[in-house]
Design a protein around this motif. Structure first.
Motif, PDB file in Angstrom:
ATOM      1  N   GLN A   1       0.650  -1.141   0.054  1.00 30.36           N
ATOM      2  CA  GLN A   1      -0.024  -0.048   0.168  1.00 30.36           C
ATOM      3  C   GLN A   1       0.886   1.259  -0.017  1.00 30.36           C
ATOM      4  OE1 GLN A   1      -2.437   0.383   3.566  1.00 30.36           O
ATOM      5  NE2 GLN A   1      -3.423   1.980   2.669  1.00 30.36           N
ATOM      6  N   VAL A   2       0.545   2.121  -0.904  1.00 35.47           N
ATOM      7  CA  VAL A   2       1.372   3.453  -0.998  1.00 35.47           C
ATOM      8  C   VAL A   2       1.043   4.403  -0.002  1.00 35.47           C
ATOM      9  CG1 VAL A   2       2.085   5.261  -2.503  1.00 35.47           C
ATOM     10  CG2 VAL A   2       1.717   3.130  -3.582  1.00 35.47           C
ATOM     11  N   GLN A   3       2.055   4.740   0.797  1.00 33.19           N
ATOM     12  CA  GLN A   3       1.689   5.884   1.755  1.00 33.19           C
ATOM     13  C   GLN A   3       2.413   7.081   1.768  1.00 33.19           C
ATOM     14  OE1 GLN A   3       1.820   3.419   5.542  1.00 33.19           O
ATOM     15  NE2 GLN A   3      -0.340   3.167   5.454  1.00 33.19           N
ATOM     16  N   LEU A   4       2.056   8.245   1.877  1.00 34.22           N
ATOM     17  CA  LEU A   4       2.723   9.426   1.916  1.00 34.22           C
ATOM     18  C   LEU A   4       2.765  10.133   3.146  1.00 34.22           C
ATOM     19  CD1 LEU A   4       2.026   8.683  -1.105  1.00 34.22           C
ATOM     20  CD2 LEU A   4       2.076  11.294  -1.719  1.00 34.22           C
ATOM     21  N   ALA A   5       3.860  10.297   3.987  1.00 40.19           N
ATOM     22  CA  ALA A   5       3.811  11.092   5.198  1.00 40.19           C
ATOM     23  C   ALA A   5       4.630  12.256   5.208  1.00 40.19           C
ATOM     24  CB  ALA A   5       4.477  10.172   6.013  1.00 40.19           C
ATOM     25  N   THR A  33       6.363  10.861 -11.416  1.00 43.51           N
ATOM     26  CA  THR A  33       6.783  12.165 -11.023  1.00 43.51           C
ATOM     27  C   THR A  33       6.427  12.284  -9.452  1.00 43.51           C
ATOM     28  OG1 THR A  33       4.608  13.041 -11.324  1.00 43.51           O
ATOM     29  CG2 THR A  33       5.732  13.203 -13.008  1.00 43.51           C
ATOM     30  N   MET A  34       7.252  13.158  -8.852  1.00 42.06           N
ATOM     31  CA  MET A  34       6.970  13.256  -7.248  1.00 42.06           C
ATOM     32  C   MET A  34       6.976  15.038  -7.146  1.00 42.06           C
ATOM     33  SD  MET A  34       9.618  10.779  -5.719  1.00 42.06           S
ATOM     34  CE  MET A  34       8.835  10.905  -3.983  1.00 42.06           C
ATOM     35  N   GLY A  35       6.172  15.565  -6.372  1.00 40.05           N
ATOM     36  CA  GLY A  35       6.160  17.064  -6.126  1.00 40.05           C
ATOM     37  C   GLY A  35       5.132  17.367  -5.243  1.00 40.05           C
ATOM     38  N   TYR A  95      -0.019  22.391   1.887  1.00 36.08           N
ATOM     39  CA  TYR A  95       0.975  21.771   0.980  1.00 36.08           C
ATOM     40  C   TYR A  95       0.656  20.514   0.894  1.00 36.08           C
ATOM     41  CZ  TYR A  95       3.194  26.160   0.221  1.00 36.08           C
ATOM     42  OH  TYR A  95       3.490  27.766  -0.123  1.00 36.08           O
ATOM     43  N   TYR A  96       0.458  19.826  -0.232  1.00 36.32           N
ATOM     44  CA  TYR A  96       0.499  18.360  -0.521  1.00 36.32           C
ATOM     45  C   TYR A  96       1.398  17.787  -1.316  1.00 36.32           C
ATOM     46  CZ  TYR A  96      -4.509  19.632   1.077  1.00 36.32           C
ATOM     47  OH  TYR A  96      -5.641  19.756   1.728  1.00 36.32           O
ATOM     48  N   CYS A  97       1.734  16.549  -0.769  1.00 34.74           N
ATOM     49  CA  CYS A  97       2.883  15.951  -1.504  1.00 34.74           C
ATOM     50  C   CYS A  97       1.959  15.009  -2.480  1.00 34.74           C
ATOM     51  CB  CYS A  97       3.587  14.790  -0.482  1.00 34.74           C
ATOM     52  SG  CYS A  97       4.518  14.124  -1.348  1.00 34.74           S
ATOM     53  N   HIS A  98       2.732  14.690  -3.601  1.00 38.30           N
ATOM     54  CA  HIS A  98       1.730  14.075  -4.526  1.00 38.30           C
ATOM     55  C   HIS A  98       2.868  13.002  -5.388  1.00 38.30           C
ATOM     56  CE1 HIS A  98       0.803  13.662  -9.118  1.00 38.30           C
ATOM     57  NE2 HIS A  98      -0.185  13.044  -8.426  1.00 38.30           N
ATOM     58  N   VAL A  99       2.516  11.712  -5.763  1.00 37.37           N
ATOM     59  CA  VAL A  99       3.366  11.006  -6.621  1.00 37.37           C
ATOM     60  C   VAL A  99       2.386  10.629  -7.719  1.00 37.37           C
ATOM     61  CG1 VAL A  99       4.995  10.459  -4.795  1.00 37.37           C
ATOM     62  CG2 VAL A  99       3.135   9.324  -4.865  1.00 37.37           C
ATOM     63  N   ASN A 100       3.340  10.264  -8.813  1.00 35.60           N
ATOM     64  CA  ASN A 100       2.356   9.396  -9.855  1.00 35.60           C
ATOM     65  C   ASN A 100       3.193   8.211 -10.115  1.00 35.60           C
ATOM     66  OD1 ASN A 100       2.232   9.020 -12.941  1.00 35.60           O
ATOM     67  ND2 ASN A 100       0.260   9.675 -12.253  1.00 35.60           N
ATOM     68  N   ASP A 105      -2.257   8.148  -8.906  1.00 32.10           N
ATOM     69  CA  ASP A 105      -1.859   9.259  -8.119  1.00 32.10           C
ATOM     70  C   ASP A 105      -2.318   9.214  -6.796  1.00 32.10           C
ATOM     71  OD1 ASP A 105      -3.477  11.053 -11.191  1.00 32.10           O
ATOM     72  OD2 ASP A 105      -1.204  11.267 -10.399  1.00 32.10           O
ATOM     73  N   TYR A 106      -1.297   9.658  -6.098  1.00 32.36           N
ATOM     74  CA  TYR A 106      -1.471   9.321  -4.769  1.00 32.36           C
ATOM     75  C   TYR A 106      -1.049  10.653  -4.044  1.00 32.36           C
ATOM     76  CZ  TYR A 106      -1.002   4.542  -5.793  1.00 32.36           C
ATOM     77  OH  TYR A 106      -1.199   3.190  -6.492  1.00 32.36           O
ATOM     78  N   TRP A 107      -1.879  10.973  -2.895  1.00 35.37           N
ATOM     79  CA  TRP A 107      -1.852  12.317  -2.249  1.00 35.37           C
ATOM     80  C   TRP A 107      -1.472  12.378  -0.677  1.00 35.37           C
ATOM     81  CZ3 TRP A 107      -1.776  16.843  -4.948  1.00 35.37           C
ATOM     82  CH2 TRP A 107      -2.367  16.730  -6.028  1.00 35.37           C
TER      83      TRP A 107
END
Length: 117
Positions: A1-5, A33-35, A95-100, A105-107
């Motif tokens: 599972q993709v997680q963004l912290a 992409t990451m951003g 501000y939100y982190c994002h990856v594709n 897309d994950y936030w």
């Protein structure tokens, strides 16, 4: 599972600096992409800075020369940073982190940045 912290937001005076951090776990390959994006009250979410898999960067005109995006791979996973210098009150937003990754897309949950005296 993709997680963004995400971490690193806070209150800073105009002209100050902050460094945002986003750790991406649960992935086995470098994202396309990451951003970072941001959303101010009453406004739409907008791009701040992105980095592609081959390290090409893209910045919003409003932050060019003041913000810098970077990426590292460490034991925690892929980490993307946003160094923000010479902050202005107009930079105040969530501000939100994002990856594709592979067309998905994950936030992150968002981190508040407030620039005020």
């Amino acid at each position: 599972q993709v997680q963004l912290a995400e971490s690193g937001g806070g209150l800073v005076q105009p002209g100050g600096s902050l460094r945002l951090r986003c750790v991406v776990s649960g992935i086995l390959r470098l994202p396309n992409t990451m951003g970072w994006y941001r959303q101010a009250p009453g406004k739409q979410r907008e791009l701040v800075a992105t980095m592609t898999g081959n390290s090409a960067t893209n910045y919003a005109d409003s932050v060019k020369g003041r913000f810098a995006i970077s990426r590292v791979l460490d034991n925690a996973g892929y980490t993307v940073y946003l160094q923000m210098d010479t902050l202005k009150p107009d930079d105040t937003a969530v501000y939100y982190c994002h990856v594709n990754i592979v067309r998905n897309d994950y936030w992150g949950q968002g981190t508040q940045v407030t620039v005020s005296s």
